[in-house]
Design an enzyme around this catalytic site. Structure first.
Site, PDB file in Angstrom:
ATOM      1  N   THR A  57       0.866  -1.177   0.000  1.00 44.30           N
ATOM      2  CA  THR A  57       0.000   0.000   0.000  1.00 44.30           C
ATOM      3  C   THR A  57       0.899   1.222   0.000  1.00 44.30           C
ATOM      4  O   THR A  57       1.533   1.530   0.997  1.00 44.30           O
ATOM      5  CB  THR A  57      -0.889   0.017   1.270  1.00 44.30           C
ATOM      6  OG1 THR A  57      -1.602  -1.229   1.336  1.00 44.30           O
ATOM      7  CG2 THR A  57      -1.869   1.160   1.238  1.00 44.30           C
ATOM      8  N   LYS A  59       1.869   5.419  -1.477  1.00 45.77           N
ATOM      9  CA  LYS A  59       1.270   6.753  -1.431  1.00 45.77           C
ATOM     10  C   LYS A  59       0.173   6.922  -2.474  1.00 45.77           C
ATOM     11  O   LYS A  59      -0.856   7.530  -2.212  1.00 45.77           O
ATOM     12  CB  LYS A  59       2.345   7.831  -1.676  1.00 45.77           C
ATOM     13  CG  LYS A  59       3.095   8.216  -0.416  1.00 45.77           C
ATOM     14  CD  LYS A  59       3.558   9.679  -0.453  1.00 45.77           C
ATOM     15  CE  LYS A  59       4.595   9.941  -1.522  1.00 45.77           C
ATOM     16  NZ  LYS A  59       5.948   9.488  -1.183  1.00 45.77           N
ATOM     17  N   ASN A  62      -1.847   0.777  -4.838  1.00 47.32           N
ATOM     18  CA  ASN A  62      -1.770  -0.486  -4.111  1.00 47.32           C
ATOM     19  C   ASN A  62      -1.309  -1.554  -5.104  1.00 47.32           C
ATOM     20  O   ASN A  62      -1.671  -1.490  -6.274  1.00 47.32           O
ATOM     21  CB  ASN A  62      -3.134  -0.894  -3.569  1.00 47.32           C
ATOM     22  CG  ASN A  62      -3.655   0.068  -2.533  1.00 47.32           C
ATOM     23  OD1 ASN A  62      -3.782   1.258  -2.797  1.00 47.32           O
ATOM     24  ND2 ASN A  62      -3.958  -0.439  -1.357  1.00 47.32           N
ATOM     25  N   VAL A  63      -0.550  -2.513  -4.617  1.00 51.02           N
ATOM     26  CA  VAL A  63      -0.128  -3.616  -5.475  1.00 51.02           C
ATOM     27  C   VAL A  63      -0.700  -4.901  -4.890  1.00 51.02           C
ATOM     28  O   VAL A  63      -0.600  -5.139  -3.682  1.00 51.02           O
ATOM     29  CB  VAL A  63       1.421  -3.697  -5.585  1.00 51.02           C
ATOM     30  CG1 VAL A  63       1.830  -4.857  -6.480  1.00 51.02           C
ATOM     31  CG2 VAL A  63       1.996  -2.379  -6.117  1.00 51.02           C
ATOM     32  N   GLU A 144       4.059  -8.832 -14.775  1.00 55.67           N
ATOM     33  CA  GLU A 144       4.576 -10.089 -14.253  1.00 55.67           C
ATOM     34  C   GLU A 144       4.895  -9.939 -12.765  1.00 55.67           C
ATOM     35  O   GLU A 144       5.433  -8.916 -12.344  1.00 55.67           O
ATOM     36  CB  GLU A 144       5.854 -10.403 -15.047  1.00 55.67           C
ATOM     37  CG  GLU A 144       6.656 -11.575 -14.579  1.00 55.67           C
ATOM     38  CD  GLU A 144       8.020 -11.653 -15.275  1.00 55.67           C
ATOM     39  OE1 GLU A 144       8.685 -12.683 -15.122  1.00 55.67           O
ATOM     40  OE2 GLU A 144       8.421 -10.676 -15.964  1.00 55.67           O
ATOM     41  N   ASP A 190      13.236   7.748  -9.982  1.00 57.96           N
ATOM     42  CA  ASP A 190      12.958   7.456  -8.561  1.00 57.96           C
ATOM     43  C   ASP A 190      13.740   6.216  -8.158  1.00 57.96           C
ATOM     44  O   ASP A 190      13.248   5.339  -7.451  1.00 57.96           O
ATOM     45  CB  ASP A 190      11.459   7.268  -8.324  1.00 57.96           C
ATOM     46  CG  ASP A 190      11.081   7.251  -6.833  1.00 57.96           C
ATOM     47  OD1 ASP A 190      11.893   7.753  -6.008  1.00 57.96           O
ATOM     48  OD2 ASP A 190      10.012   6.741  -6.490  1.00 57.96           O
ATOM     49  N   ASP A 209       8.690   0.204 -10.557  1.00 58.95           N
ATOM     50  CA  ASP A 209       8.112   1.522 -10.241  1.00 58.95           C
ATOM     51  C   ASP A 209       8.583   2.599 -11.214  1.00 58.95           C
ATOM     52  O   ASP A 209       9.313   3.513 -10.840  1.00 58.95           O
ATOM     53  CB  ASP A 209       8.456   1.894  -8.792  1.00 58.95           C
ATOM     54  CG  ASP A 209       7.507   2.927  -8.212  1.00 58.95           C
ATOM     55  OD1 ASP A 209       6.595   3.363  -8.942  1.00 58.95           O
ATOM     56  OD2 ASP A 209       7.676   3.290  -7.033  1.00 58.95           O
TER      57      ASP A 209
HETATM   58  P1  ADP Z   1       4.841   2.530  -5.142  1.00 60.78           P
HETATM   59  O1  ADP Z   1       4.547   3.625  -6.113  1.00 60.78           O
HETATM   60  O2  ADP Z   1       3.764   2.338  -4.154  1.00 60.78           O
HETATM   61  O3  ADP Z   1       6.196   2.669  -4.528  1.00 60.78           O
HETATM   62  P2  ADP Z   1       5.911   0.179  -6.509  1.00 60.78           P
HETATM   63  O4  ADP Z   1       5.762  -0.039  -7.982  1.00 60.78           O
HETATM   64  O5  ADP Z   1       7.257   0.545  -6.018  1.00 60.78           O
HETATM   65  O6  ADP Z   1       4.792   1.215  -6.064  1.00 60.78           O
HETATM   66  O7  ADP Z   1       5.415  -1.145  -5.802  1.00 60.78           O
HETATM   67  C1  ADP Z   1       5.264  -1.201  -4.399  1.00 60.78           C
HETATM   68  C2  ADP Z   1       5.799  -2.522  -3.867  1.00 60.78           C
HETATM   69  O8  ADP Z   1       5.076  -3.605  -4.451  1.00 60.78           O
HETATM   70  C3  ADP Z   1       7.250  -2.779  -4.218  1.00 60.78           C
HETATM   71  O9  ADP Z   1       8.106  -2.268  -3.240  1.00 60.78           O
HETATM   72  C4  ADP Z   1       7.326  -4.281  -4.286  1.00 60.78           C
HETATM   73  O10 ADP Z   1       7.531  -4.816  -2.993  1.00 60.78           O
HETATM   74  C5  ADP Z   1       5.948  -4.671  -4.749  1.00 60.78           C
HETATM   75  N1  ADP Z   1       5.920  -4.901  -6.204  1.00 60.78           N
HETATM   76  C6  ADP Z   1       5.725  -3.981  -7.173  1.00 60.78           C
HETATM   77  N2  ADP Z   1       5.741  -4.544  -8.392  1.00 60.78           N
HETATM   78  C7  ADP Z   1       5.955  -5.858  -8.191  1.00 60.78           C
HETATM   79  C8  ADP Z   1       6.077  -6.989  -9.069  1.00 60.78           C
HETATM   80  N3  ADP Z   1       5.978  -6.858 -10.391  1.00 60.78           N
HETATM   81  N4  ADP Z   1       6.292  -8.200  -8.513  1.00 60.78           N
HETATM   82  C9  ADP Z   1       6.384  -8.330  -7.173  1.00 60.78           C
HETATM   83  N5  ADP Z   1       6.282  -7.325  -6.306  1.00 60.78           N
HETATM   84  C10 ADP Z   1       6.068  -6.096  -6.791  1.00 60.78           C
HETATM   85 MN    MN Z   2       8.107   2.259  -5.169  1.00 58.89          MN
END
Ligand code: ADP
Ligand code: MN
Length: 255
Positions: A57, A59, A62-63, A144, A190, A209
């Protein structure tokens, strides 16, 4: 109509401790009706076989973990309601690819999501290891899943390394920054130990990201690159890597 199945076991152990009330609050903000509709449509099309638990979760987004027809997926959902999108605005408005979008929060978020998909594609084509981008639809990005058996690979930040391991990871990161710059015409913008995953099988980095990544035409592209260089050097200084930021900055841009 097929219902999206919840896979409770998909929750990472640490995150499974989340209180139910907290989880519901998060889900209320992220799963608004338009977002749910897209997820149902993708489910009916077979792009998503089952939704899993929350991976992160952040800012703005959400992933979530999900099962695809043939592999594990990560679904990044930008929140329309509760995102702090001021930063997005500053980034995207100066990017020549996105100058004529209407200045509305939703449209900016949708453009941002498409931009992240495009950036991941360009990075992948340039030979940078990133999650394979699959599709972007409105505020939803499907890619993926980088991990195994529902557990995401660790962030560089949380990886314990020997000096030699760190050095070899550092060298690949620098090569990826160079490939991004020279071949993809992109600056991550970033980059830090928070946006690099480590594949524990071969101790290699994976960039993630890339919503805010910019092309070299962006007026602040070099400034962002310099900041990325500083972040990376700051992190790796604990492993005895002492390159000067000016030198690394030049090396990445050299022919
Ligand atoms: P945010 O903008 O919230 O920082 P991120 O793209 O960095 O979004 O993703 C947040 C978190 O989700 C990452 O730190 C990672 O732990 C997990 N994550 C993101 N993309 C993946 C992916 N493709 N596979 C596995 N984990 C991921
Ligand atoms: Mn990030």
């Amino acid at each position: 109509e097929k219902k999206i199945r919840r896979i409770d076991s998909a929750k990472d152990k640490s995150r499974a401790r989340e209180k139910d009330s907290d989880r519901l609050k998060v889900e209320e903000n992220v799963f608004d009706v338009p977002t749910l509709k897209i997820l149902y449509t993708l489910s009916n099309k077979g792009v998503i076989k089952a939704m899993g638990g929350s991976i992160s979760t952040g800012k703005e987004a959400n992933v979530f973990y999900a099962e695809g027809p043939d592999k594990e997926l990560a679904i990044k959902i930008y929140r329309i309601a509760s995102s702090t999108f001021r930063a997005m605005d500053a980034y995207i408005m100066k990017d020549p690819r996105f100058t004529n979008i209407r200045n509305k929060k939703r449209d900016i978020i949708f453009a941002w999501t498409r931009k992240e998909l495009q950036n991941l594609k360009r990075a992948k084509s340039a030979g940078v290891r990133v999650p394979e981008p699959i599709l972007a639809e409105k505020n939803i990005l499907i890619m993926e899943f980088m991990g195994e058996k529902e557990a995401p690979y660790p962030l560089l930040k949380n990886t314990h390394l020997e000096n030699e391991e760190a050095k070899s990871i550092f060298d690949i990161i620098v090569e990826y920054m160079r490939l991004l710059y020279k071949k993809a015409n992109l600056v991550h913008a970033d980059l830090s130990e928070y946006n690099i995953l480590i594949d524990p099988n071969n101790l290699t980095p994976i960039f993630i990201d890339m919503g805010q990544s910019v092309t070299l035409e962006h007026p602040n592209a070099r400034e962002f690159l310099y900041r990325d260089v500083q972040n990376i050097l700051r992190f790796f200084s604990r492993y005895g890597i002492k390159d000067k930021p000016e030198d690394l900055f030049k090396k990445i841009q050299a022919e």
